[in-house]
Design a protein around this motif. Structure first.
Motif, PDB file in Angstrom:
ATOM      1  N   LYS A 164      11.044  -6.601  14.122  1.00 51.77           N
ATOM      2  CA  LYS A 164      11.152  -5.206  13.673  1.00 51.77           C
ATOM      3  C   LYS A 164      10.924  -5.101  12.174  1.00 51.77           C
ATOM      4  CE  LYS A 164      14.242  -3.741  17.366  1.00 51.77           C
ATOM      5  NZ  LYS A 164      15.619  -3.391  17.742  1.00 51.77           N
ATOM      6  N   SER A 165      11.482  -6.054  11.421  1.00 51.97           N
ATOM      7  CA  SER A 165      11.272  -6.045   9.966  1.00 51.97           C
ATOM      8  C   SER A 165       9.792  -6.232   9.629  1.00 51.97           C
ATOM      9  CB  SER A 165      12.088  -7.151   9.304  1.00 51.97           C
ATOM     10  OG  SER A 165      13.458  -6.913   9.453  1.00 51.97           O
ATOM     11  N   GLU A 166       9.148  -7.137  10.348  1.00 52.64           N
ATOM     12  CA  GLU A 166       7.724  -7.365  10.096  1.00 52.64           C
ATOM     13  C   GLU A 166       6.909  -6.114  10.426  1.00 52.64           C
ATOM     14  OE1 GLU A 166       4.233 -10.492  11.426  1.00 52.64           O
ATOM     15  OE2 GLU A 166       6.329 -11.020  11.751  1.00 52.64           O
ATOM     16  N   ARG A 167       7.279  -5.425  11.519  1.00 58.40           N
ATOM     17  CA  ARG A 167       6.575  -4.178  11.857  1.00 58.40           C
ATOM     18  C   ARG A 167       6.785  -3.133  10.773  1.00 58.40           C
ATOM     19  NH1 ARG A 167       6.263  -1.839  17.532  1.00 58.40           N
ATOM     20  NH2 ARG A 167       4.982  -0.540  16.218  1.00 58.40           N
ATOM     21  N   GLN A 168       8.036  -3.046  10.254  1.00 57.42           N
ATOM     22  CA  GLN A 168       8.299  -2.092   9.177  1.00 57.42           C
ATOM     23  C   GLN A 168       7.480  -2.439   7.941  1.00 57.42           C
ATOM     24  OE1 GLN A 168      12.540  -2.335   8.698  1.00 57.42           O
ATOM     25  NE2 GLN A 168      12.962  -0.744  10.228  1.00 57.42           N
ATOM     26  N   ILE A 169       7.420  -3.733   7.630  1.00 56.71           N
ATOM     27  CA  ILE A 169       6.619  -4.161   6.475  1.00 56.71           C
ATOM     28  C   ILE A 169       5.153  -3.803   6.686  1.00 56.71           C
ATOM     29  CG2 ILE A 169       5.746  -6.208   5.262  1.00 56.71           C
ATOM     30  CD1 ILE A 169       8.558  -7.434   5.648  1.00 56.71           C
ATOM     31  N   ASN A 170       4.647  -4.041   7.900  1.00 57.64           N
ATOM     32  CA  ASN A 170       3.248  -3.702   8.188  1.00 57.64           C
ATOM     33  C   ASN A 170       3.014  -2.200   8.081  1.00 57.64           C
ATOM     34  OD1 ASN A 170       2.589  -6.371   8.594  1.00 57.64           O
ATOM     35  ND2 ASN A 170       2.765  -6.267  10.826  1.00 57.64           N
ATOM     36  N   ASP A 171       3.955  -1.388   8.580  1.00 56.51           N
ATOM     37  CA  ASP A 171       3.816   0.077   8.468  1.00 56.51           C
ATOM     38  C   ASP A 171       3.825   0.500   7.004  1.00 56.51           C
ATOM     39  OD1 ASP A 171       3.733   0.269  11.210  1.00 56.51           O
ATOM     40  OD2 ASP A 171       5.846   0.892  11.430  1.00 56.51           O
ATOM     41  N   ILE A 172       4.737  -0.067   6.216  1.00 57.27           N
ATOM     42  CA  ILE A 172       4.806   0.260   4.789  1.00 57.27           C
ATOM     43  C   ILE A 172       3.523  -0.166   4.085  1.00 57.27           C
ATOM     44  CG2 ILE A 172       5.982  -0.348   2.633  1.00 57.27           C
ATOM     45  CD1 ILE A 172       8.589  -0.431   4.299  1.00 57.27           C
ATOM     46  N   ASN A 173       3.018  -1.351   4.448  1.00 56.97           N
ATOM     47  CA  ASN A 173       1.761  -1.818   3.836  1.00 56.97           C
ATOM     48  C   ASN A 173       0.599  -0.898   4.189  1.00 56.97           C
ATOM     49  OD1 ASN A 173       2.824  -3.983   2.437  1.00 56.97           O
ATOM     50  ND2 ASN A 173       2.450  -5.454   4.083  1.00 56.97           N
ATOM     51  N   GLU A 174       0.565  -0.418   5.445  1.00 59.01           N
ATOM     52  CA  GLU A 174      -0.504   0.520   5.826  1.00 59.01           C
ATOM     53  C   GLU A 174      -0.394   1.811   5.024  1.00 59.01           C
ATOM     54  OE1 GLU A 174      -0.835   1.260  10.030  1.00 59.01           O
ATOM     55  OE2 GLU A 174      -0.655  -0.863  10.496  1.00 59.01           O
ATOM     56  N   ARG A 175       0.836   2.329   4.884  1.00 58.05           N
ATOM     57  CA  ARG A 175       1.013   3.568   4.098  1.00 58.05           C
ATOM     58  C   ARG A 175       0.668   3.324   2.641  1.00 58.05           C
ATOM     59  NH1 ARG A 175       6.786   5.472   6.232  1.00 58.05           N
ATOM     60  NH2 ARG A 175       7.266   4.666   4.174  1.00 58.05           N
ATOM     61  N   LEU A 176       1.048   2.157   2.132  1.00 51.40           N
ATOM     62  CA  LEU A 176       0.716   1.820   0.744  1.00 51.40           C
ATOM     63  C   LEU A 176      -0.790   1.726   0.565  1.00 51.40           C
ATOM     64  CD1 LEU A 176       1.718   0.998  -2.076  1.00 51.40           C
ATOM     65  CD2 LEU A 176       1.777  -1.362  -1.266  1.00 51.40           C
ATOM     66  N   LEU A 177      -1.461   1.083   1.511  1.00 52.14           N
ATOM     67  CA  LEU A 177      -2.917   0.978   1.437  1.00 52.14           C
ATOM     68  C   LEU A 177      -3.569   2.359   1.476  1.00 52.14           C
ATOM     69  CD1 LEU A 177      -5.358  -0.924   1.359  1.00 52.14           C
ATOM     70  CD2 LEU A 177      -5.290  -0.985   3.844  1.00 52.14           C
ATOM     71  N   THR A 178      -3.063   3.232   2.350  1.00 50.16           N
ATOM     72  CA  THR A 178      -3.589   4.606   2.419  1.00 50.16           C
ATOM     73  C   THR A 178      -3.358   5.323   1.091  1.00 50.16           C
ATOM     74  OG1 THR A 178      -3.135   4.668   4.787  1.00 50.16           O
ATOM     75  CG2 THR A 178      -3.440   6.775   3.692  1.00 50.16           C
ATOM     76  N   ALA A 179      -2.134   5.178   0.512  1.00 46.90           N
ATOM     77  CA  ALA A 179      -1.837   5.827  -0.767  1.00 46.90           C
ATOM     78  C   ALA A 179      -2.734   5.278  -1.879  1.00 46.90           C
ATOM     79  CB  ALA A 179      -0.362   5.628  -1.117  1.00 46.90           C
ATOM     80  N   ILE A 180      -2.966   3.967  -1.855  1.00 48.08           N
ATOM     81  CA  ILE A 180      -3.839   3.363  -2.877  1.00 48.08           C
ATOM     82  C   ILE A 180      -5.261   3.880  -2.728  1.00 48.08           C
ATOM     83  CG2 ILE A 180      -4.904   1.183  -3.614  1.00 48.08           C
ATOM     84  CD1 ILE A 180      -2.211  -0.166  -3.063  1.00 48.08           C
ATOM     85  N   GLU A 181      -5.741   3.976  -1.485  1.00 52.83           N
ATOM     86  CA  GLU A 181      -7.098   4.507  -1.254  1.00 52.83           C
ATOM     87  C   GLU A 181      -7.199   5.954  -1.724  1.00 52.83           C
ATOM     88  OE1 GLU A 181      -7.753   3.892   2.905  1.00 52.83           O
ATOM     89  OE2 GLU A 181      -8.283   1.782   2.656  1.00 52.83           O
ATOM     90  N   GLU A 182      -6.161   6.761  -1.422  1.00 48.60           N
ATOM     91  CA  GLU A 182      -6.167   8.159  -1.873  1.00 48.60           C
ATOM     92  C   GLU A 182      -6.134   8.236  -3.389  1.00 48.60           C
ATOM     93  OE1 GLU A 182      -2.818   9.941   0.059  1.00 48.60           O
ATOM     94  OE2 GLU A 182      -3.823  10.034   2.019  1.00 48.60           O
TER      95      GLU A 182
END
Length: 160
Positions: free
Chosen positions: A99-117
């Motif tokens: 679950k922690s790894e999934r949360q980290i992956n979700d946060i990383n995806e949101r971070l990547l989206t924010a960085i792209e934006e």
């Protein structure tokens, strides 16, 4: 067997006196056979007693082995219960880690989206800075014309 003097004297007396010698001899033979049977019986009895003692010892050994088996079975049962607890704890920790790894992956995806934006917004800002009109009146029908040599020959298109 001991040598029986009395029987010898009886046999000799019977032979010397005559007449009853053959009967005495037969009686002595029968008595000897009877003593042999008694001796054999005593030997068999002693062997049976020895076997009974050995059997008793073996029964005690079997009882000890059965008790040892019971003790080892109980110990194995307790060890299996401990192992089961560890397996359950391992599963729980693995689930938490997943679950922690999934949360980290979700946060990383949101971070990547924010960085792209953010990078896209920076690119738009740079593009707009490049085309910024420095004239006091930017209503020229030919489009924006800043005094920028890099833009000569290019036509302005709004960023997407």
């Amino acid at each position: 067997m001991e040598f029986d003097w009395i029987n010898l004297f009886q046999v000799l007396g019977g032979i010397i006196l005559g007449g009853g010698g053959a009967i005495g001899w037969k009686a002595a033979i029968r008595k000897g056979k009877a003593e042999a049977v008694i001796a054999e019986h005593d030997a068999d009895k002693a062997e049976v007693e020895r076997l009974l003692l050995e059997l008793d010892h073996q029964e005690k050994t079997v009882e000890n082995l059965m008790q040892l088996n019971t003790n080892l079975s109980e110990r194995l049962m307790h060890l299996n219960a401990t192992i089961d607890k560890h397996i359950d704890r391992n599963r729980e920790l693995s689930d938490r880690a997943y679950k922690s790894e999934r949360q980290i992956n979700d946060i990383n995806e949101r971070l990547l989206t924010a960085i792209e934006e953010r990078d896209q917004a920076r690119a738009e800002v740079e593009y707009l800075r490049m085309w910024r009109c420095e004239w006091t009146d930017c209503q020229d029908p030919r489009g924006r014309r800043p005094p920028n040599d890099k833009l000569k020959g290019l036509k302005y298109a709004p960023p997407k």
